[in-house]
Design an enzyme around this catalytic site. Sequence first.
Site, PDB file in Angstrom:
ATOM      1  CG  ASP A   1      -1.799   0.864   1.423  1.00  8.12           C
ATOM      2  OD1 ASP A   1      -3.072   0.733   1.361  1.00  8.12           O
ATOM      3  OD2 ASP A   1      -1.654   2.170   1.223  1.00  8.12           O
TER       4      ASP A   1
ATOM      5  CG  ASP B   1      -2.989   3.554  -2.140  1.00  9.50           C
ATOM      6  OD1 ASP B   1      -3.902   2.802  -2.027  1.00  9.50           O
ATOM      7  OD2 ASP B   1      -2.284   4.161  -1.080  1.00  9.50           O
ATOM      8  CD  GLU B   2      -5.332  -1.691  -0.063  1.00  9.62           C
ATOM      9  OE1 GLU B   2      -6.143  -0.748  -0.114  1.00  9.62           O
ATOM     10  OE2 GLU B   2      -5.904  -2.673   0.676  1.00  9.62           O
TER      11      GLU B   2
HETATM   12  P1  TTP Z   1      -5.257   5.088   1.174  1.00  7.86           P
HETATM   13  O1  TTP Z   1      -4.010   4.008   0.928  1.00  7.86           O
HETATM   14  O2  TTP Z   1      -6.283   4.825   2.340  1.00  7.86           O
HETATM   15  O3  TTP Z   1      -4.306   6.317   2.037  1.00  7.86           O
HETATM   16  P2  TTP Z   1      -3.206   6.958   1.469  1.00  7.86           P
HETATM   17  O4  TTP Z   1      -2.293   6.170   0.595  1.00  7.86           O
HETATM   18  O5  TTP Z   1      -3.297   8.568   1.174  1.00  7.86           O
HETATM   19  O6  TTP Z   1      -2.316   6.982   2.919  1.00  7.86           O
HETATM   20  P3  TTP Z   1      -1.512   5.760   3.742  1.00  7.86           P
HETATM   21  O7  TTP Z   1      -0.331   6.164   3.886  1.00  7.86           O
HETATM   22  O8  TTP Z   1      -2.601   5.639   5.031  1.00  7.86           O
HETATM   23  O9  TTP Z   1      -2.072   4.387   3.028  1.00  7.86           O
HETATM   24  O10 TTP Z   1      -5.742   5.482  -0.161  1.00  7.86           O
HETATM   25  C1  TTP Z   1      -5.085   5.922  -1.033  1.00  7.86           C
HETATM   26  C2  TTP Z   1      -5.656   7.077  -2.079  1.00  7.86           C
HETATM   27  O11 TTP Z   1      -6.972   6.918  -2.166  1.00  7.86           O
HETATM   28  C3  TTP Z   1      -5.486   8.334  -1.117  1.00  7.86           C
HETATM   29  O12 TTP Z   1      -4.098   9.062  -1.493  1.00  7.86           O
HETATM   30  C4  TTP Z   1      -6.425   9.222  -1.702  1.00  7.86           C
HETATM   31  C5  TTP Z   1      -7.560   8.446  -2.237  1.00  7.86           C
HETATM   32  N1  TTP Z   1      -8.681   8.221  -1.047  1.00  7.86           N
HETATM   33  C6  TTP Z   1      -9.657   9.021  -1.149  1.00  7.86           C
HETATM   34  O13 TTP Z   1      -9.910  10.035  -2.182  1.00  7.86           O
HETATM   35  N2  TTP Z   1     -10.586   9.358  -0.129  1.00  7.86           N
HETATM   36  C7  TTP Z   1     -10.461   8.496   0.932  1.00  7.86           C
HETATM   37  O14 TTP Z   1     -11.495   8.296   1.760  1.00  7.86           O
HETATM   38  C8  TTP Z   1      -9.560   7.663   0.996  1.00  7.86           C
HETATM   39  C9  TTP Z   1      -9.459   6.562   2.113  1.00  7.86           C
HETATM   40  C10 TTP Z   1      -8.409   7.481   0.020  1.00  7.86           C
HETATM   41 MG    MG Z   2      -1.923   4.323   0.641  1.00 15.04          MG
END
Ligand code: TTP
Ligand code: MG
Length: 398
Positions: free
Chosen positions: A2, A97-98
Site C-alpha cells: 500500500d 494504491d494497494e
Molecule cells: P489510502 O491508501 O487509504 O491512503 P493514503 O495512501 O493516502 O495514505 P496511507 O499512507 O495511510 O496509505 O488511499 C489511497 C488514496 O486514495 C489516497 O491517497 C487518496 C484516495 N482516497 C480518497 O480519495 N478518499 C478516501 O476516503 C480515502 C481513504 C482514500
Molecule cells: Mg495508501
Amino acid sequence: MDMDAFYAAIEVRDNPSLRGKPVIIGSPPDQRGVVSTASYEARKFGVHSAMPSRTAGKLCPNGIFLPVRMGHYLAESEKIMRIVESFSPMIETVSVDEAFVDVSGILRRYGSAVNVAMKLKERIRADTGLTASVGVAPNKFLAKLGSDLNKPDGLTVVPEDPDAIAKFLAPLAVTRIWGVGKVTAEALRKNGITTIGDVQARGVEGLEKAFGPALARHVHELAFGRDERAVVTKYDEKSISSEHTFLEDCSDRDVIWQTMVEQVEHVGWRLRRSGKLARVSQLKIRFDDFQTLTRQETFEAPTSGDRNLIASARQILGKLKVTKPVRLVGFGVSDFAGADAAGNRQEFLFAELDPSRHAVRDTRLDQTMDRLREKFGSDAIHRASRLTKDETRSRPKK
Ligand code: TTP
Ligand code: MG
C-alpha cells in the site's frame, strides 16, 4: 503493498518545495467537500481522508491545499502496478494504491517473501520516487494489517505460526479487524471489548449474543488471523463488482439508491473496459446487523450498457425489503459472453435494429462518458440522478 499518503506523496515528489510540509489533497478549506488524503505532516494535526475540508482548514491553518489530479494519480498507479506485476503475475489490485501479491510461486527465485518485499519497495522507490509500505504474511487479512502497522515506508513481517499470530494480534485495537468500523467498535466497547485479545478471550458464543452468528464468526476467525480468501487475479476474474460501505448506516432511500447507481456506473465502466458482455446482474445489501441480502437477475440479452445495468438494479432493489439501516450496497455482473469487438458490435447492431430503446444514443453516451473517465478518472462524470438533493441545490445557477 500500500502506497504511503499516495496522492499527497505524488504532489510532493513533483514539487520538492512541498517536502516536509503539511499537504492536503482535496477541496479547498473554504468550500464544500472533503479531504482525499493528507501528507503525514498534516496528519499530525488530526487531518485525515474523508474529513470535511473546512474542518481540516481549522485543524491545520497552514495546510497547503491542492486539488485532486485524478488522471495523473491513475497513470502513476498503473506504473506501480506494472512494477508489482513484474515480480509476479499473481496480483490482485484492490484500489489505486494497494495490491495483494501471492509470492508462493516466486519464493525459490527470491529466497524468501521478505526479500521479495524489500526488492519490491526498492524498485518502486527507484522507478517512481515514491514509498510503499508492505506486509508479509500467510494470508490477505494479515498482510493488509501488516502493511498498515509501520507506515510510512514500512515493512512488517507477521508471524506464520498460529500461536504466534494470536499473540501478535492480541494487543491491537479491535478496529484493525476488517469489517469492524466505528459503530461496531462502539458496540464492542460497551461489551468490554477493545483489543483483538479481548475478542480472542470471548469465544464465538460470547460474541454471538451481541452480534448475531454471522458477524460473530467473522470477527472471531479474524481475531485469530484466520482468513482463507485467495488472491484473485485479473485472469480468474469471473465477475466484476463494486460496493460501498457507508460511514454511518443509512436509512435514506434516495441516498441508498444514488450510492447504488454509483456502483453500477463503476461496474459498467470496468465491464466495457474489459470488453465483455454480462448475462447476469447481482445486487447486494448488508444491514446494520450484518444480515446480507443478495439477488440476481438475468438480462434479456448480454449487455454492457449503463442503462440496462441501472434498470436491472432498480428492478432488483424494488423487490428487496429494505426495513433496517443499510451498512453496505453492492452491485456486480457475471456470466460473461462474447469478446471485445464482436460483442460490442453485436450490441450496436441490436441497438440500431431497435431505435425505440434509444439504444444507439445510450451506447454513444456510455462511450463518451468512458472516454472522459479515461482522461480524468473514474469519478470525472456521473449521471445527475446520483446527485443528492443537497448537491443539486448548491449548484450555482447559470
Ligand atoms: P489510502 O491508501 O487509504 O491512503 P493514503 O495512501 O493516502 O495514505 P496511507 O499512507 O495511510 O496509505 O488511499 C489511497 C488514496 O486514495 C489516497 O491517497 C487518496 C484516495 N482516497 C480518497 O480519495 N478518499 C478516501 O476516503 C480515502 C481513504 C482514500
Ligand atoms: Mg495508501
